[in-house]
Design an enzyme around this catalytic site. Sequence first.
Site, PDB file in Angstrom:
ATOM      1  N   GLY A  71       0.846  -1.186   0.000  1.00 16.20           N
ATOM      2  CA  GLY A  71       0.000   0.000   0.000  1.00 16.20           C
ATOM      3  C   GLY A  71       0.877   1.230   0.000  1.00 16.20           C
ATOM      4  N   CYS A  98       5.371  -6.180   1.575  1.00 13.01           N
ATOM      5  CA  CYS A  98       5.728  -4.769   1.574  1.00 13.01           C
ATOM      6  C   CYS A  98       5.026  -4.035   2.724  1.00 13.01           C
ATOM      7  CB  CYS A  98       5.411  -4.214   0.193  1.00 13.01           C
ATOM      8  SG  CYS A  98       6.192  -2.675  -0.138  1.00 13.01           S
ATOM      9  N   TYR A  99       4.103  -3.123   2.446  1.00 14.42           N
ATOM     10  CA  TYR A  99       3.390  -2.457   3.549  1.00 14.42           C
ATOM     11  C   TYR A  99       2.746  -3.505   4.465  1.00 14.42           C
ATOM     12  CZ  TYR A  99      -0.304   0.321   5.851  1.00 14.42           C
ATOM     13  OH  TYR A  99      -1.155   0.910   6.761  1.00 14.42           O
ATOM     14  N   HIS A 184       7.956  -7.594  -3.938  1.00 16.69           N
ATOM     15  CA  HIS A 184       6.682  -7.989  -4.547  1.00 16.69           C
ATOM     16  C   HIS A 184       6.819  -9.303  -5.306  1.00 16.69           C
ATOM     17  CE1 HIS A 184       4.354  -4.380  -3.657  1.00 16.69           C
ATOM     18  NE2 HIS A 184       5.526  -3.761  -3.723  1.00 16.69           N
ATOM     19  N   GLU A 186       4.458 -10.856  -6.754  1.00 14.85           N
ATOM     20  CA  GLU A 186       3.424 -10.971  -7.785  1.00 14.85           C
ATOM     21  C   GLU A 186       3.838 -10.372  -9.130  1.00 14.85           C
ATOM     22  OE1 GLU A 186       3.426  -9.136  -5.143  1.00 14.85           O
ATOM     23  OE2 GLU A 186       2.587  -7.138  -5.446  1.00 14.85           O
ATOM     24  N   ASP A 242     -17.252 -11.615 -22.710  1.00 17.47           N
ATOM     25  CA  ASP A 242     -17.876 -11.720 -21.392  1.00 17.47           C
ATOM     26  C   ASP A 242     -19.377 -12.018 -21.472  1.00 17.47           C
ATOM     27  OD1 ASP A 242     -15.368 -10.938 -20.724  1.00 17.47           O
ATOM     28  OD2 ASP A 242     -15.919  -8.872 -20.217  1.00 17.47           O
ATOM     29  N   LYS A 384     -10.524 -11.935 -16.302  1.00 20.11           N
ATOM     30  CA  LYS A 384     -10.719 -12.120 -17.747  1.00 20.11           C
ATOM     31  C   LYS A 384     -10.138 -13.444 -18.264  1.00 20.11           C
ATOM     32  CE  LYS A 384     -11.885 -10.006 -21.664  1.00 20.11           C
ATOM     33  NZ  LYS A 384     -13.073  -9.169 -21.861  1.00 20.11           N
TER      34      LYS A 384
END
Length: 528
Positions: A71, A98-99, A184, A186, A242, A384
Site C-alpha cells: 500500500g 511490503c506495507y 513484490h 506478484e 464476457d 478475464k
Amino acid sequence: MSLAAVRAGSAAAPPTATPETVLVLDFGSQYSQLIARRIRELRVYCELVPGNLPAAEVAARAPRGLVLSGGPASVYDPGAIHPDPGIYELGLPILGICYGMQLLAHDLGGRVSPAGRREYGPAAMVVDRGDGLFSGLPSELPVWMSHGDVIDELPPGYEAVAHTANSPVAAMAGPMGRFGIQFHPEVAHTPQGSEMLRNFLYGSCGCRGDWAPEGFVQRAVAEIRRQVGEERVICALSGGVDSAVAATLVHRAVGDQLTCVFVDNGLLRRGEADRVIDVLTRNMRMRIERVEAQERFLAALAGVVDPEEKRRVVGREFISAFDEETGRLGGATFLAQGTLYPDVIESTAPDTFAAHKIKTHHNVGGLPAGMRLRLVEPLRYLFKDEVRQVGQSLGLPDDLIHRQPFPGPGLAIRVIGEVTRERLETVRNADWVVIDEMKRSGLYGKVWQSFAILTPVSSVGVMGDFRTYANVVAVRIVTSEDGMTADWARVPYDVLADISRRIVNEVPSVNRVVYDISSKPPSTIEWE
Ligand code: XMP
C-alpha cells in the site's frame, strides 16, 4: 458505469460449495489485483477484500490463509489503514507483502521506521533460511523492491530469513506459517515469485488447489438454477467474450428460459455481430432477438464530437433500445450480465483505493437499477483470463474467446470528431485490415489490442498521376497486462508496411497511415 457499480457493496459470498479460499486484504497497492490473479493461477480461489474488513467477517469466509497487500502508506501515517487486530487471533497463516509486512511487524510488537531512502527496483536477495517460502529455491534470488519503511526490530518469535544490500530484513518468518516480505512476489520482475506464493499456499496454508474452470462451470450452473428457478431471464449480448460466456452459462443452466437481446448499434467491428449470433444460435441453440438500431445510433450521434458525450449518447441509446425490446418481449424477472471481478472490486473498493477514473467506461451491460430486474452475474468472481478458460470449457470457438477487448462505445470513439455512416465505414474497413494482417503474421494473440483510428486530419498524397487530399488513419497496437498501463507494440516493420499498403489500397478515401508510438501513461489506449 456498470450496474455493479450502482449496487456497490453488494458482493455476496461466491457460488455454492466454496472452494478453499485465501483472502487478500487490500491496503491500496496498485498490485493488489495482480496478487489475487497470481494466486488463482496457482489454482487456489482468492478474493480481494478491504484491508480493514472486520475479523468476524474474515473468519466467516473460512479462509485458509491471508495475504496483506502492499500500500502507499507508512504504518505511522495518520490516515494509514490498519487491519482489525482480531485477524491475528484467528490462527491463520499470513503473508505480509511490503506495507503488509510492516503492518505485521508493527502490529505484532516489532518496530518499523522510515528508511533513509526509498528502495525501489530490482535487487539481489540472499536467502538465509531456505525453508518456508523459499523452499526448493536457490539461495540468491532476483526480487522487485518497492518500499519506504524498514523493520528495525522484529516482532517476538520472528527471525530474518533473507536480506539484500539495503535491507537487513528482506523477509521474515514467524510461527503459524506467517511471513513478511519486503519485495513484490506478484510482479514479473520477481521471477520466482509464483513459487514463493505456491510455497505459502500449499505449504503453509495447506491448500490442494481445487480452483479450476471445469469445477466453476458446475457450481455456477447449479447456482443459476437455484437463483432463477422457473423464471425468465434476458441477457444483453455485446459481441464480446464476457456477455457471450455469461449467456452460455445461463443457457446451460436454464435453457430456453433465457432470451438474449443483441442491439446492433452499427458501431461494431466488421462481421462481429453476425459471427456471435451465428455461433450462439447454431452451436448453442440460444434464442436471440436482434435489434437493428444502426440508424437510431447514427441519428443520436449526429453532430456529437466530445468523447464523453459520445459515451453518454451510446449508453443512453443502448438502454432505450434494450428497454423497448425487453418491454416487447415481456415477462423476464432476471437480467444476466457479464460483470467481471475487476469491475466488482472497483465498485466496492473505498474511493481512496480505486484507481483514478480517466474515462467514463460504458459497458454494454451497464443498465440502470430502475429496470427492476434482478441480476444474474455468473462471472462476477472471475478475472478475464478465467472467463476465457470457462468459455473454452463450454465449447465456445477460439476466435470468439480470444477476441481482443473492444470498448462499449465501439467505433464511435475511434472516429475522431463527428461520427457519420461514411466515416464509420472507413474506420471499420481499416480496422479489418489491421486485424487481418495481425492474424496473418501470428501477432494478433500476442498483443492486447490492435486497431485503426480515423483521425480528423486530411493530407495530400499522390496516387497514380493524381494528387489526392484524403484521410489519415492511425494504427494503434499495444501490449498490456490488464489495460491499466500499456506500451506500443514493437511490431516488425514488414507487418506495419503490409498494414499501411493494404489500408491505402483497399480503403477508399485514405492516403496516409501513421503508427502511434505512445505508451499509457501518459496517453491512453483509445484516442477518445
Ligand atoms: P483507455 O483508452 O482508457 O482504455 O486506456 C483501456 C481499455 O479499456 C477499453 N475502453 C473501454 N471499454 N467502455 C469499455 O467497455 C469504454 O467506454 C471504454 N473506453 C476504453 C479500451 O479499449 C482498452 O482496452
